[in-house]
Design a protein around this motif. Structure first.
Motif, short mmCIF file in Angstrom:
data_model
loop_
_atom_site.label_atom_id
_atom_site.label_comp_id
_atom_site.label_asym_id
_atom_site.label_seq_id
_atom_site.Cartn_x
_atom_site.Cartn_y
_atom_site.Cartn_z
N GLU A 113 1.12 -1.45 -0.02
CA GLU A 113 0.05 0.27 0.11
C GLU A 113 0.57 1.42 -0.13
OE1 GLU A 113 -3.30 2.55 -0.30
OE2 GLU A 113 -3.00 0.18 -0.18
N ARG A 150 2.65 1.40 -3.36
CA ARG A 150 1.32 2.28 -4.35
C ARG A 150 1.28 4.12 -3.89
NH1 ARG A 150 -1.20 -2.78 -3.28
NH2 ARG A 150 -2.33 -1.41 -1.48
N ASN A 180 4.14 5.24 -5.16
CA ASN A 180 4.66 5.28 -6.66
C ASN A 180 2.66 6.18 -7.71
OD1 ASN A 180 5.96 3.00 -7.87
ND2 ASN A 180 4.38 1.47 -7.62
#
Length: 502
Positions: free
Chosen positions: A262, A265, A268
């Motif tokens: 998580e 993510r 990113n």
């Protein structure tokens, strides 16, 4: 009866069976090798005696010499048969005594009748044979009686051997039947014992192991039965305990991985936002700085002193390089991502588009027929653009640039090579050149940001391939990289009979 008693009975019956087999073999050998051949030899001996009597009687009646031939052959056969009988009857007193009686009476018949008749001159009836015919017949009848007694004795001995063999066979059959019965009874007892002592504990162990396999890891393994099964059960219980601990640890690790995923993510997402800012918000101020500096340079160039002109030139150059660097970094960050799935890409077509951008250069571009690979067309176009551009940029000052692209099949991959005749790269820098921002020359010699080969490496590895310099290439540089083949059943190599100009 326990296992020990069963084994004792089996050993005793086995020993008896072995003795019976050996004894039966001996009796059979006596019957086949001694009794039967002896009886046959006795019959042949009787025939030899009859042949002698027939021959000597014919000679005595006619005086013709040809009647002596059966007499002489019968004597030879008699000697052979007697020799064989003595060998076969060794150790058999009664049979040897009967044979001696036959030989004694045969010698008497020869003495009183056969030898004198055979010694008489030929040419006519022998008067001695006629005169002694009654004595000769009496002697030969006594000889035949002895020969019949010898055959009877041998027949009796042979019959006894056959009876002994039948008796031994019967004993052998009963013994092996008993062995089979004991084995069957033992097997039944073992089966019942195994059912009680082994199958039950094994069934419980299998039931517990099955529940553990069905994710009931908190259920303990019951330990029961013989020592070996208890050892297995304890090992399974230890394995269950360790698996339970490992699952708990794995669950904790999975939660940690989920948390890190998580965070990755989110990271990113932040990077994508940064790329957007770098491609839009950061480049806009740089474009303004560059534009106004260029305006200053055009409007006030020559009106200020040389140092001011130099400063303005530095600002323009720095802003331009910063803009190029941001663009290259943006391209580098996007190289490992693709919105579309990989597809079959015709490298021949990609090479054609890239080579067309260098038509105005003085470089000689050639290539062999290129295959189809699995990948992303835009990424592969960037890859070939950087490799061909580097090959042309780092040219040798004493010769015209020449770049050649080739490919060969290597299992499920294609190995593509880009070869040039430029300045080359020293062996110690083979790995350094694929690191981002690593430069081997100053910007004054060769412009650029130092991202090109790093971008090539990222694209090739994103496609599951490898890229490297060929250390065996001497003149210039040869960069080789691998890409997955579009069709594993395609021919191993493309046709290479003629090159095509790029």
């Amino acid at each position: 009866m326990g296992v020990g008693g069963t084994l004792t009975v089996l050993v005793a019956l086995g020993a008896l069976g072995a003795w019976l087999l050996a004894h039966g073999t001996a009796v059979n050998q006596r019957l086949v090798d001694r009794s039967t051949p002896a009886l046959i030899a006795a019959v042949r001996l009787d025939a030899a005696l009859v042949n002698q009597e027939t021959g000597i009687r014919g000679y005595g009646m006619t005086g013709r010499v040809e009647f002596l031939e059966p007499y002489r052959l019968g004597g030879t056969d008699q000697a052979r048969d007697v020799s064989e009988l003595r060998r076969l009857l060794a150790g058999q007193g009664a049979a040897l005594a009967a044979l001696d009686v036959v030989l004694t009476r045969a010698a008497h018949w020869h003495e009183v009748y056969a030898d004198p008749v055979a010694a008489a001159p030929a040419g006519g009836p022998v008067s001695f044979a006629t005169a002694r015919a009654s004595a000769g017949k009496t002697a030969f009848d006594a000889l035949r009686t002895a020969s019949t007694s010898l055959q009877a004795e041998l027949a009796t001995s042979r019959g006894q051997a056959r009876a002994d063999l039948s008796h031994v066979r019967a004993q052998r059959n009963w013994t092996f039947a008993a062995i089979a019965a004991v084995i069957l009874a033992g097997a039944v007892l073992v089966f019942v014992g195994l059912r009680r002592a082994v199958s039950g504990p094994l069934g419980r162990l299998a039931q517990d192991a099955g529940r553990v396999a069905a994710d009931d890891f908190d259920r303990p393994i019951r330990v029961s039965g013989p020592a070996d099964i208890q050892t297995v059960a304890l090992s399974v219980e230890l394995m269950r305990s360790r698996l339970t601990e490992a699952l708990k640890t794995s669950e904790s690790g999975r939660r940690e991985l989920d948390r890190q995923a998580e965070e990755l993510r989110r990271s990113n997402t932040d990077l994508e936002q940064f790329a957007y800012v770098a491609s839009h918000d950061l480049q806009e101020p740089l474009r303004k700085v560059t534009s106004f500096c260029q305006l200053l340079q055009r409007r006030y160039g020559g009106e200020l002193d040389d140092r001011a002109d130099q400063y303005i030139a530095f600002i323009v150059d720095g802003a331009t390089r910063m803009q190029k660097l941001i663009q290259d970094l943006l391209g580098f960050s996007r190289a490992g991502r693709a919105e579309q799935p990989p597809e079959n890409v015709d490298l021949e077509a990609v090479y054609g588009r890239v080579a067309a951008t260098y038509e105005d250069s003085d470089a000689e571009l050639t290539h062999e027929p290129l295959p189809s690979v699995i990948g992303h067309p835009s990424h592969l176009e960037i890859l070939l653009t950087n490799l061909l551009g580097n090959a042309i940029k780092f040219r040798h000052p004493d010769r015209r640039p020449a770049v050649h692209v080739s490919a060969r099949r290597d299992g499920d991959e294609w190995r593509v090579s880009v070869t040039d005749n430029g300045i080359g790269i020293e062996p110690q820098y083979r790995d350094v050149i694929f690191v981002i921002f690593q430069r081997l020359h100053s910007r004054a010699e060769y412009p650029g940001t130092g991202i090109g080969l790093a971008l090539c490496k990222k694209i090739v590895e994103y496609h599951g391939g490898r890229i490297a310099l060929d250390p065996e290439h001497a003149v210039g540089t040869r960069v080789t990289f691998t890409l997955p083949a579009a069709d594993p059943t395609a021919p191993a190599d493309p046709a290479t009979q003629s090159d095509r100009s790029g």
